[in-house]
Design a protein around this motif. Sequence first.
Motif, PDB file in Angstrom:
ATOM      1  N   GLN A  33      51.655  40.170  42.876  1.00 43.18           N
ATOM      2  CA  GLN A  33      50.231  40.457  42.951  1.00 43.18           C
ATOM      3  C   GLN A  33      49.834  41.589  41.998  1.00 43.18           C
ATOM      4  N   PRO A  34      48.567  41.581  41.502  1.00 44.28           N
ATOM      5  CA  PRO A  34      48.087  42.687  40.679  1.00 44.28           C
ATOM      6  C   PRO A  34      48.287  44.030  41.387  1.00 44.28           C
ATOM      7  N   ILE A  69      54.110  49.239  32.003  1.00 47.17           N
ATOM      8  CA  ILE A  69      55.272  50.058  32.323  1.00 47.17           C
ATOM      9  C   ILE A  69      54.798  51.473  32.618  1.00 47.17           C
ATOM     10  N   VAL A  70      55.046  51.928  33.827  1.00 42.39           N
ATOM     11  CA  VAL A  70      54.607  53.257  34.255  1.00 42.39           C
ATOM     12  C   VAL A  70      55.791  54.218  34.179  1.00 42.39           C
ATOM     13  N   PRO A  71      55.679  55.320  33.457  1.00 43.62           N
ATOM     14  CA  PRO A  71      56.778  56.287  33.369  1.00 43.62           C
ATOM     15  C   PRO A  71      57.255  56.722  34.748  1.00 43.62           C
ATOM     16  N   ASN A  72      58.556  56.723  34.907  1.00 39.61           N
ATOM     17  CA  ASN A  72      59.214  57.153  36.151  1.00 39.61           C
ATOM     18  C   ASN A  72      58.969  56.222  37.342  1.00 39.61           C
ATOM     19  N   ARG A  73      58.302  55.106  37.108  1.00 38.53           N
ATOM     20  CA  ARG A  73      58.061  54.149  38.194  1.00 38.53           C
ATOM     21  C   ARG A  73      58.531  52.748  37.860  1.00 38.53           C
ATOM     22  N   GLY A  74      58.531  52.422  36.580  1.00 37.64           N
ATOM     23  CA  GLY A  74      58.926  51.088  36.177  1.00 37.64           C
ATOM     24  C   GLY A  74      57.719  50.201  35.923  1.00 37.64           C
ATOM     25  N   ALA A  75      57.903  48.904  36.088  1.00 39.16           N
ATOM     26  CA  ALA A  75      56.857  47.936  35.757  1.00 39.16           C
ATOM     27  C   ALA A  75      56.017  47.578  36.976  1.00 39.16           C
ATOM     28  N   GLU A  76      54.758  47.272  36.714  1.00 43.47           N
ATOM     29  CA  GLU A  76      53.892  46.750  37.767  1.00 43.47           C
ATOM     30  C   GLU A  76      52.936  45.742  37.144  1.00 43.47           C
ATOM     31  N   VAL A  77      52.507  44.778  37.939  1.00 41.39           N
ATOM     32  CA  VAL A  77      51.550  43.775  37.482  1.00 41.39           C
ATOM     33  C   VAL A  77      50.214  44.471  37.261  1.00 41.39           C
ATOM     34  N   ARG A  78      49.601  44.194  36.130  1.00 40.58           N
ATOM     35  CA  ARG A  78      48.353  44.869  35.793  1.00 40.58           C
ATOM     36  C   ARG A  78      47.216  44.449  36.708  1.00 40.58           C
ATOM     37  N   LYS A  79      46.313  45.384  36.961  1.00 40.56           N
ATOM     38  CA  LYS A  79      45.042  45.085  37.597  1.00 40.56           C
ATOM     39  C   LYS A  79      43.986  45.003  36.504  1.00 40.56           C
ATOM     40  N   VAL A  80      43.121  44.004  36.599  1.00 36.11           N
ATOM     41  CA  VAL A  80      42.049  43.849  35.619  1.00 36.11           C
ATOM     42  C   VAL A  80      40.718  44.086  36.320  1.00 36.11           C
ATOM     43  N   SER A  81      39.936  45.002  35.787  1.00 34.99           N
ATOM     44  CA  SER A  81      38.644  45.334  36.380  1.00 34.99           C
ATOM     45  C   SER A  81      37.598  44.288  36.007  1.00 34.99           C
ATOM     46  N   LEU A  82      36.477  44.295  36.702  1.00 34.58           N
ATOM     47  CA  LEU A  82      35.380  43.381  36.383  1.00 34.58           C
ATOM     48  C   LEU A  82      34.903  43.614  34.946  1.00 34.58           C
ATOM     49  N   GLU A  83      34.774  44.872  34.561  1.00 32.86           N
ATOM     50  CA  GLU A  83      34.321  45.187  33.205  1.00 32.86           C
ATOM     51  C   GLU A  83      35.266  44.590  32.156  1.00 32.86           C
ATOM     52  N   SER A  84      36.565  44.719  32.385  1.00 32.03           N
ATOM     53  CA  SER A  84      37.547  44.162  31.453  1.00 32.03           C
ATOM     54  C   SER A  84      37.484  42.635  31.439  1.00 32.03           C
ATOM     55  N   ALA A  85      37.281  42.034  32.613  1.00 35.54           N
ATOM     56  CA  ALA A  85      37.176  40.581  32.697  1.00 35.54           C
ATOM     57  C   ALA A  85      35.988  40.069  31.890  1.00 35.54           C
ATOM     58  N   LEU A  86      34.875  40.780  31.958  1.00 36.80           N
ATOM     59  CA  LEU A  86      33.694  40.386  31.186  1.00 36.80           C
ATOM     60  C   LEU A  86      33.964  40.488  29.689  1.00 36.80           C
ATOM     61  N   LEU A 165      43.122  37.345  31.711  1.00 34.91           N
ATOM     62  CA  LEU A 165      41.946  37.059  32.523  1.00 34.91           C
ATOM     63  C   LEU A 165      42.325  36.479  33.880  1.00 34.91           C
ATOM     64  N   SER A 166      43.428  35.737  33.927  1.00 35.04           N
ATOM     65  CA  SER A 166      43.863  35.130  35.188  1.00 35.04           C
ATOM     66  C   SER A 166      44.183  36.172  36.254  1.00 35.04           C
ATOM     67  N   LEU A 167      44.498  37.398  35.826  1.00 38.05           N
ATOM     68  CA  LEU A 167      44.777  38.459  36.782  1.00 38.05           C
ATOM     69  C   LEU A 167      43.535  38.829  37.587  1.00 38.05           C
ATOM     70  N   TYR A 168      42.371  38.580  37.010  1.00 31.06           N
ATOM     71  CA  TYR A 168      41.125  38.871  37.725  1.00 31.06           C
ATOM     72  C   TYR A 168      40.559  37.636  38.416  1.00 31.06           C
ATOM     73  N   LEU A 169      40.713  36.472  37.799  1.00 28.75           N
ATOM     74  CA  LEU A 169      40.030  35.280  38.295  1.00 28.75           C
ATOM     75  C   LEU A 169      40.436  34.864  39.689  1.00 28.75           C
ATOM     76  N   ARG A 170      41.626  35.270  40.154  1.00 30.25           N
ATOM     77  CA  ARG A 170      42.001  34.859  41.494  1.00 30.25           C
ATOM     78  C   ARG A 170      41.174  35.575  42.563  1.00 30.25           C
ATOM     79  N   LYS A 171      40.253  36.466  42.130  1.00 35.26           N
ATOM     80  CA  LYS A 171      39.390  37.160  43.094  1.00 35.26           C
ATOM     81  C   LYS A 171      38.159  36.339  43.481  1.00 35.26           C
TER      82      LYS A 171
END
Length: 227
Positions: A33-34, A69-86, A165-171
């Motif tokens: 999940q994002p 990739i987050v320093p000292n945390r590793g990888a995470e699935v990106r979150k895409v904001s509405l603004e970025s989706a547009l 974009l698919s990271l946001y569209l599932r909303k």
Amino acid sequence: MSKVPLRDADVIATRLDGIQEKVRSMIADGTLQPGERVNEQALAAQLGVGRNSAREALRSLERSGLVRIVPNRGAEVRKVSLESALDLYDLRASIARTAGRLAASRLENQEDAQLLTLMDHMEVALKARDGGTYHQLNKKFHDLLMAITKNPRLIDLNNTIEAELSLYLRKGVYTMAQMQQSHSEHGRLVEALRNGLVAETADLFESHILTGKQRMLDTVTRSAPVA
């Protein structure tokens, strides 16, 4: 330092591509999940690969915008904001205009037949009120339109934007009315494309993506709008 034999390098690249596709699928189907952290060791064990291979695959997916990739945390699935989706929709619309122009001048008989078959199958899905099947056919339809352009760089760019974009569209959620509207737009687009109307196909494909953007805005609190 000894060089890696070319054949071995090809094998490694192919294996990494396979790992990337598996992770992409896990993101697409919601297994990841994002915002979710991706544990390299657990991912490697799940996919039956080495941890280094999993790490390299995640780094590649970071470049495509699906993972960060987050320093000292590793990888995470990106979150895409509405603004970025547009913003992504606007980019996708620009690509669609170019794709429409190219496709209208490069359509081949076999692709023409494939388009008509997909249109028929989407019609059947609509009559059956089968949103899941329509969504899958919609993706195949768009993939085919891009393939008709015969432009690998354009296709790669579009795939990258669609993946992010698919990271946001599932909303969001698409309704039967939205599917019918989308299908009507497909029909007009295919008619212009089959008749070799270059400018009209470009206009219709761009418009189709922008109306998809509006459908997303209309259902911003639901999942998977159709474009």
